[in-house]
Design a protein around this motif. Structure first.
Motif, PDB file in Angstrom:
ATOM      1  N   THR A   1     -10.565  86.069   5.496  1.00 47.62           N
ATOM      2  CA  THR A   1     -10.533  85.883   4.053  1.00 47.62           C
ATOM      3  C   THR A   1      -9.370  84.970   3.715  1.00 47.62           C
ATOM      4  OG1 THR A   1     -10.543  87.056   1.939  1.00 47.62           O
ATOM      5  CG2 THR A   1      -9.045  87.892   3.623  1.00 47.62           C
ATOM      6  N   SER A   2      -9.206  84.656   2.436  1.00 43.69           N
ATOM      7  CA  SER A   2      -8.112  83.771   2.024  1.00 43.69           C
ATOM      8  C   SER A   2      -6.768  84.450   2.247  1.00 43.69           C
ATOM      9  CB  SER A   2      -8.263  83.403   0.544  1.00 43.69           C
ATOM     10  OG  SER A   2      -9.484  82.719   0.313  1.00 43.69           O
ATOM     11  N   GLY A   3      -5.778  83.664   2.695  1.00 39.55           N
ATOM     12  CA  GLY A   3      -4.467  84.203   2.998  1.00 39.55           C
ATOM     13  C   GLY A   3      -3.657  84.524   1.761  1.00 39.55           C
ATOM     14  N   ALA A   4      -2.525  85.184   1.994  1.00 40.60           N
ATOM     15  CA  ALA A   4      -1.646  85.582   0.901  1.00 40.60           C
ATOM     16  C   ALA A   4      -1.062  84.359   0.216  1.00 40.60           C
ATOM     17  CB  ALA A   4      -0.527  86.472   1.422  1.00 40.60           C
ATOM     18  N   ALA A   5      -1.028  84.359  -1.108  1.00 42.68           N
ATOM     19  CA  ALA A   5      -0.471  83.249  -1.874  1.00 42.68           C
ATOM     20  C   ALA A   5       1.010  83.100  -1.560  1.00 42.68           C
ATOM     21  CB  ALA A   5      -0.663  83.503  -3.361  1.00 42.68           C
ATOM     22  N   GLY A   6       1.434  81.853  -1.398  1.00 43.41           N
ATOM     23  CA  GLY A   6       2.841  81.580  -1.136  1.00 43.41           C
ATOM     24  C   GLY A   6       3.230  81.683   0.314  1.00 43.41           C
ATOM     25  N   SER A   7       2.287  82.082   1.190  1.00 40.79           N
ATOM     26  CA  SER A   7       2.622  82.216   2.601  1.00 40.79           C
ATOM     27  C   SER A   7       2.531  80.894   3.338  1.00 40.79           C
ATOM     28  CB  SER A   7       1.688  83.237   3.263  1.00 40.79           C
ATOM     29  OG  SER A   7       0.347  82.740   3.293  1.00 40.79           O
ATOM     30  N   GLY A   8       1.924  79.894   2.711  1.00 39.18           N
ATOM     31  CA  GLY A   8       1.752  78.608   3.370  1.00 39.18           C
ATOM     32  C   GLY A   8       0.557  78.562   4.287  1.00 39.18           C
TER      33      GLY A   8
ATOM     34  N   PHE B   1      -0.234  92.827   2.544  1.00 36.15           N
ATOM     35  CA  PHE B   1      -1.584  93.372   2.534  1.00 36.15           C
ATOM     36  C   PHE B   1      -2.143  93.356   1.119  1.00 36.15           C
ATOM     37  CE2 PHE B   1       0.947  97.133   1.574  1.00 36.15           C
ATOM     38  CZ  PHE B   1       0.188  97.780   0.603  1.00 36.15           C
ATOM     39  N   ARG B   2      -3.459  93.357   1.045  1.00 36.90           N
ATOM     40  CA  ARG B   2      -4.174  93.388  -0.234  1.00 36.90           C
ATOM     41  C   ARG B   2      -5.362  94.314  -0.098  1.00 36.90           C
ATOM     42  NH1 ARG B   2      -8.609  90.662  -2.658  1.00 36.90           N
ATOM     43  NH2 ARG B   2      -8.378  90.429  -4.943  1.00 36.90           N
ATOM     44  N   LEU B   3      -5.605  95.133  -1.099  1.00 34.96           N
ATOM     45  CA  LEU B   3      -6.743  96.039  -1.123  1.00 34.96           C
ATOM     46  C   LEU B   3      -7.767  95.535  -2.137  1.00 34.96           C
ATOM     47  CD1 LEU B   3      -4.787  99.433  -1.145  1.00 34.96           C
ATOM     48  CD2 LEU B   3      -5.532  98.080   0.824  1.00 34.96           C
ATOM     49  N   SER B   4      -9.046  95.713  -1.822  1.00 32.49           N
ATOM     50  CA  SER B   4     -10.100  95.211  -2.713  1.00 32.49           C
ATOM     51  C   SER B   4     -11.352  96.059  -2.578  1.00 32.49           C
ATOM     52  CB  SER B   4     -10.420  93.744  -2.396  1.00 32.49           C
ATOM     53  OG  SER B   4     -10.916  93.624  -1.070  1.00 32.49           O
ATOM     54  N   ASP B   5     -12.232  95.928  -3.579  1.00 34.17           N
ATOM     55  CA  ASP B   5     -13.535  96.583  -3.481  1.00 34.17           C
ATOM     56  C   ASP B   5     -14.535  95.601  -2.887  1.00 34.17           C
ATOM     57  OD1 ASP B   5     -14.260  94.822  -5.537  1.00 34.17           O
ATOM     58  OD2 ASP B   5     -14.033  96.333  -7.112  1.00 34.17           O
ATOM     59  N   ASP B   6     -15.797  96.000  -2.811  1.00 36.80           N
ATOM     60  CA  ASP B   6     -16.813  95.153  -2.180  1.00 36.80           C
ATOM     61  C   ASP B   6     -17.130  93.905  -2.988  1.00 36.80           C
ATOM     62  OD1 ASP B   6     -16.981  96.830  -0.007  1.00 36.80           O
ATOM     63  OD2 ASP B   6     -18.694  97.964  -0.772  1.00 36.80           O
ATOM     64  N   ASN B   7     -16.699  93.856  -4.244  1.00 42.07           N
ATOM     65  CA  ASN B   7     -16.867  92.646  -5.057  1.00 42.07           C
ATOM     66  C   ASN B   7     -15.690  91.691  -4.917  1.00 42.07           C
ATOM     67  OD1 ASN B   7     -19.370  93.500  -6.197  1.00 42.07           O
ATOM     68  ND2 ASN B   7     -18.254  94.809  -7.653  1.00 42.07           N
TER      69      ASN B   7
ATOM     70  N   VAL C   1      -7.783  96.224  -5.747  1.00 38.09           N
ATOM     71  CA  VAL C   1      -7.609  97.666  -5.906  1.00 38.09           C
ATOM     72  C   VAL C   1      -6.133  97.967  -5.696  1.00 38.09           C
ATOM     73  CG1 VAL C   1      -8.142  99.943  -4.959  1.00 38.09           C
ATOM     74  CG2 VAL C   1      -9.939  98.202  -5.131  1.00 38.09           C
ATOM     75  N   SER C   2      -5.517  98.669  -6.627  1.00 40.93           N
ATOM     76  CA  SER C   2      -4.094  98.990  -6.507  1.00 40.93           C
ATOM     77  C   SER C   2      -3.911 100.301  -5.750  1.00 40.93           C
ATOM     78  CB  SER C   2      -3.446  99.095  -7.891  1.00 40.93           C
ATOM     79  OG  SER C   2      -4.059 100.126  -8.636  1.00 40.93           O
TER      80      SER C   2
ATOM     81  N   GLY D   1      -1.676  88.115  -7.280  1.00 39.08           N
ATOM     82  CA  GLY D   1      -2.925  88.069  -6.525  1.00 39.08           C
ATOM     83  C   GLY D   1      -3.299  89.395  -5.891  1.00 39.08           C
ATOM     84  N   GLY D   2      -2.485  90.434  -6.121  1.00 36.03           N
ATOM     85  CA  GLY D   2      -2.783  91.747  -5.565  1.00 36.03           C
ATOM     86  C   GLY D   2      -2.175  92.002  -4.199  1.00 36.03           C
TER      87      GLY D   2
END
Length: 404
Positions: free
Chosen positions: A256-263, A304-310, A314-315, A355-356
């Motif tokens: 998936t797309s990487g963390a913002a600001g990580s380069g 890390f980032r958490l998300s739903d199937d869409n 998710v916090s 960005g979560g």
């Protein structure tokens, strides 16, 4: 027609007074015309053990490639385009066994004892012309079984040899209908590999009738970098090599797309997590841990980032771990003969960004008991179940100024 092949001379043939080289297997009474017959040594570089791995040889052919011959039927052809829409690739079609696939004979003399090697390749699967995305959790022999790279050893003589089949390359990214998948692995040559008179590295395990395409096949010496004990922590090779879902099977890995600001552009996403403890892990290099010694202190950072199937964020509750709404943790596990023991070594620090993405951080020691273990693992786990978890920018470095 072009007839080509590569072989390693077995000891019993090398010790004979003479060897007869001949052509046969045509239809009875058929006329055979030969031209440009050549038999010459193959020079291999110790820096790249595979020849024509990108299928871009000057003759644009499958030269140096062969098919595992235990089962009949498979045909090797050069196809275009190759991986990522460029160049050429090799296709194995008409496979009549899950063990059948393209490969190359290798010279055991190019392997160095004690040297670690990395094998990589790009692949695609087809059934009746339609692309298939393999399932990393599927057993071998099914239509959607992922390929693996295996080395067949030949120990002894041509008249009486024995074989082992060490697996050296596994799916790091299954790809998509339109994107090539990736195989990868690191390995040390086994005693059988070093003592063989020849080796055959090949691809196997998709089901009967599944066509396999392969490109960018490579076996090169692997140099360990202990500055960061974690391998492929930024995922900028665009696949999840060196990482495994836990438990196995348990969860589905993808990019998936990487963390913002990580380069960087990529992160590893684990979806289909049916339980809170399901996550992702990596076996750490014991050589790095041994080099740094017992009671060395390490700083572990990750995002890390958490998300739903869409894909929506998710916090998690930053004040809770191991809870139904808690944030994930990083744990260090030591596998010993009496079982595996895990301890938490890093947890979330602060709130998520726009960005979560959360930051995870921890300082910990590696004990004598860890170094005496068979395997030491770093595991990310304990996000709420049925929530997707992405990780990125994982770094584990030794502290130069330990905390007293």
């Amino acid at each position: 027609a072009l007839v080509q092949g590569a072989f390693v001379m077995p000891p019993d043939l090398a010790d004979t007074d003479s060897v007869l080289f001949y052509f046969s297997m045509t239809e009875a009474y058929a006329k055979m015309y030969l031209d440009n017959v050549s038999l010459k040594p193959i020079t291999r570089s110790p820096d790249q053990l595979v020849l024509n791995g990108d299928l871009e040889s000057p003759t644009l052919s499958t030269v140096h490639w062969d098919d595992r011959t235990d089962a009949a039927g498979s045909v090797l052809t050069l196809v275009a385009p190759g991986a990522d829409g460029a160049g050429h690739a090799i296709r194995s079609s008409g496979r009549t066994s899950k063990y059948q696939g393209m490969g190359q004979y290798l010279d055991p003399g190019t392997f160095a004892e004690g040297q670690e090697y990395e094998v990589t390749a790009r692949f695609r699967l087809f059934k009746n012309g339609a692309a298939i995305v393999c399932d990393p959790n599927r057993d071998s022999g099914y239509d959607d079984s992922c390929p693996e790279i295996t080395v067949r050893t030949y120990v002894g003589t041509l008249a009486a040899d024995s074989h082992t089949y060490p697996h050296v390359g596994y799916v790091a990214d299954p790809g998509t209908d339109a994107v090539w998948g990736t195989l990868q692995g690191t390995f040390f040559p086994t005693p059988e590999m070093l003592n063989s008179y020849r080796l055959f590295a090949f691809v196997e395990y998709p089901g009967v009738g599944i066509d396999v395409e392969l490109d960018d096949f490579s076996i090169v010496p692997y140099t360990l970098d202990c500055d960061n004990v974690v391998k492929n922590g930024d995922f900028e090779v665009a696949d999840g090599r060196d990482w495994d879902v836990t438990p196995d099977p348990g969860g589905s890995p993808s990019m998936t797309s990487g963390a913002a600001g990580s380069g960087g552009s990529y992160a590893l996403l684990i979806s289909d997590r049916d339980e809170r403890t399901w996550g992702v892990q990596q076996n750490l290099e014991m050589a790095c841990l041994d080099q740094n010694g017992a009671n060395a202190q390490y700083l572990l950072t990750a995002r890390f980032r958490l998300s739903d199937d869409n894909g929506d964020t998710v916090s998690c509750n930053v004040n809770v771990i191991h809870g139904t709404d808690g944030c994930p943790v990083a744990a260090l596990g030591a596998e010993q003969t009496t079982g595996s023991r895990y301890r938490d070594v890093a947890a979330v620090v602060g709130s998520s960004d726009a960005g979560g993405w959360y930051e995870m951080r921890g300082i910990f020691e590696v004990y004598d008991s860890d170094l005496a273990s068979n395997v030491v693992r770093l595991r990310f786990k304990d996000a709420a179940k049925n929530v997707n978890m992405a990780i990125d920018d994982v770094v584990m470095t030794k502290l130069t100024n330990p905390i007293v």
